[in-house]
Design a protein around this motif. Structure first.
Motif, PDB file in Angstrom:
ATOM      1  N   ARG A  38       4.586  -6.985  20.283  1.00  0.00           N
ATOM      2  CA  ARG A  38       4.076  -8.106  19.560  1.00  0.00           C
ATOM      3  C   ARG A  38       4.859  -9.408  19.820  1.00  0.00           C
ATOM      4  N   GLY A  39       4.898  -9.679  21.272  1.00  0.00           N
ATOM      5  CA  GLY A  39       5.336 -10.925  21.468  1.00  0.00           C
ATOM      6  C   GLY A  39       6.790 -10.913  21.656  1.00  0.00           C
ATOM      7  N   LYS A  89      12.730   5.984  17.781  1.00  0.00           N
ATOM      8  CA  LYS A  89      12.512   5.321  16.680  1.00  0.00           C
ATOM      9  C   LYS A  89      11.009   4.907  16.352  1.00  0.00           C
ATOM     10  N   TRP A  90      10.289   5.345  15.211  1.00  0.00           N
ATOM     11  CA  TRP A  90       8.853   4.817  15.647  1.00  0.00           C
ATOM     12  C   TRP A  90       8.338   3.318  15.626  1.00  0.00           C
ATOM     13  N   PRO A  91       7.618   2.948  16.557  1.00  0.00           N
ATOM     14  CA  PRO A  91       6.784   3.756  17.325  1.00  0.00           C
ATOM     15  C   PRO A  91       7.150   4.230  18.567  1.00  0.00           C
ATOM     16  N   LYS A 113      -0.061   5.810  12.388  1.00  0.00           N
ATOM     17  CA  LYS A 113       0.629   5.305  11.523  1.00  0.00           C
ATOM     18  C   LYS A 113       1.828   6.008  10.800  1.00  0.00           C
ATOM     19  N   LEU A 114       2.783   5.453  10.211  1.00  0.00           N
ATOM     20  CA  LEU A 114       3.691   6.115   9.874  1.00  0.00           C
ATOM     21  C   LEU A 114       3.692   6.752   8.474  1.00  0.00           C
ATOM     22  N   ALA A 147       1.166   0.745   9.235  1.00  0.00           N
ATOM     23  CA  ALA A 147       1.060   0.469  10.848  1.00  0.00           C
ATOM     24  C   ALA A 147       2.262  -0.533  11.094  1.00  0.00           C
ATOM     25  N   PHE A 148       2.270  -0.678  12.522  1.00  0.00           N
ATOM     26  CA  PHE A 148       3.594  -1.442  13.089  1.00  0.00           C
ATOM     27  C   PHE A 148       3.709  -2.734  12.347  1.00  0.00           C
ATOM     28  N   LYS A 149       5.095  -2.933  12.186  1.00  0.00           N
ATOM     29  CA  LYS A 149       5.407  -3.930  11.456  1.00  0.00           C
ATOM     30  C   LYS A 149       5.031  -4.234   9.886  1.00  0.00           C
TER      31      LYS A 149
END
Length: 253
Positions: free
Chosen positions: A55-56, A108-110, A230-231, A244-246
């Motif tokens: 994500r940048g 560590k996810w993801p 998804k976690l 979802a991520f973040k």
């Protein structure tokens, strides 16, 4: 320094080494979009000036002390909805390869590589190309802190700091690529469930009560990974949440 791999079927049969590169992922993606690159090609840099994280985020690495490389895959057998399986098989492969050096690391996810006590040693970035509901192409960028002693980031470390030994970068590179190919072949043969089960066994904080934050701080336990990546976290109240991520972060105490 980095030569064509002899112990693989297709990964690493073309290895492009650059002493300095702005981003191996950018270069590999340009190659993929050109249509002139074969599956398994790898771009590796001695130094990245603009390494990319999720994500940048920026991946910083000292010259010639770590591994920063990107590989090109063409997993057109994989449905777009199943693209997280690439995260599973590559992250797992890195941990499995490093176990050769008696290093007990976790995912560590993801797709970060962590020590058991919560220090990051590596990260993986996936940039996928979707076409007609399939993953027509994927660039997998891997950054691993290997021989860099001073990281300069909180909660980050390196293999040399963990093990108190110097590593041969070429050996580590070869082992990781070889293991990725083995897991990729498993994925292609439909062994999604087997890979996911192994991923969960190597997952940081799996089934452990820990402190997290979404909109609020809470104690929760990771229960698994949904099919879309998804976690799944169970809160103390018994409520099951999908993130979802973040959308959620671990709070290290």
């Amino acid at each position: 320094m980095y030569k064509i791999l002899a112990n693989t079927l297709f990964l690493g049969k073309e290895v492009i080494y650059l002493p300095v590169c702005h981003s191996t992922n950018d270069l590999a993606m340009d190659m993929l979009k050109s249509g002139k690159v074969t599956e398994g090609s790898i771009v590796i840099a001695g130094e990245q000036t603009h390494g990319k994280g999720q994500r940048g985020n920026v991946w910083k690495s000292a010259p010639d002390e770590n591994l920063t490389f990107s590989l090109v895959l063409k997993p057109s057998f994989l449905n777009a909805m199943d693209q997280f399986d690439l995260n599973i098989m590559v992250s797992l492969a890195v941990v499995e390869a490093l176990a050769y050096f008696d290093l007990e690391l976790l995912v560590k996810w993801p797709n970060d590589i962590y020590t058991k006590n919560g220090y990051k040693v590596g990260g993986i970035l996936f940039e996928n190309v979707i076409s007609k509901g399939k993953v027509s192409g994927s660039v997998v960028g891997i950054g691993l802190n290997v021989n860099q002693r001073t990281i300069g980031l909180d909660h980050a470390t390196s293999l040399i700091n963990i093990s108190k030994r110097q590593f041969d970068l070429k050996t580590v590179f070869d082992l990781i690529v070889h293991r990725i190919e083995q897991n990729y072949i498993m994925l292609k043969s439909g062994k999604h469930k087997q890979l996911k089960e192994s991923y969960l066994k190597q997952m940081y904080l799996f089934n452990v009560w820990s402190k997290y934050s979404d909109e609020n701080e809470f104690f929760g336990k990771i229960r698994g990974i949904a099919d879309d990546g998804k976690l799944i976290i169970e809160k103390e109240s018994g409520m099951i949440n999908f993130y979802a991520f973040k959308e959620v972060r671990f709070i290290k105490e």
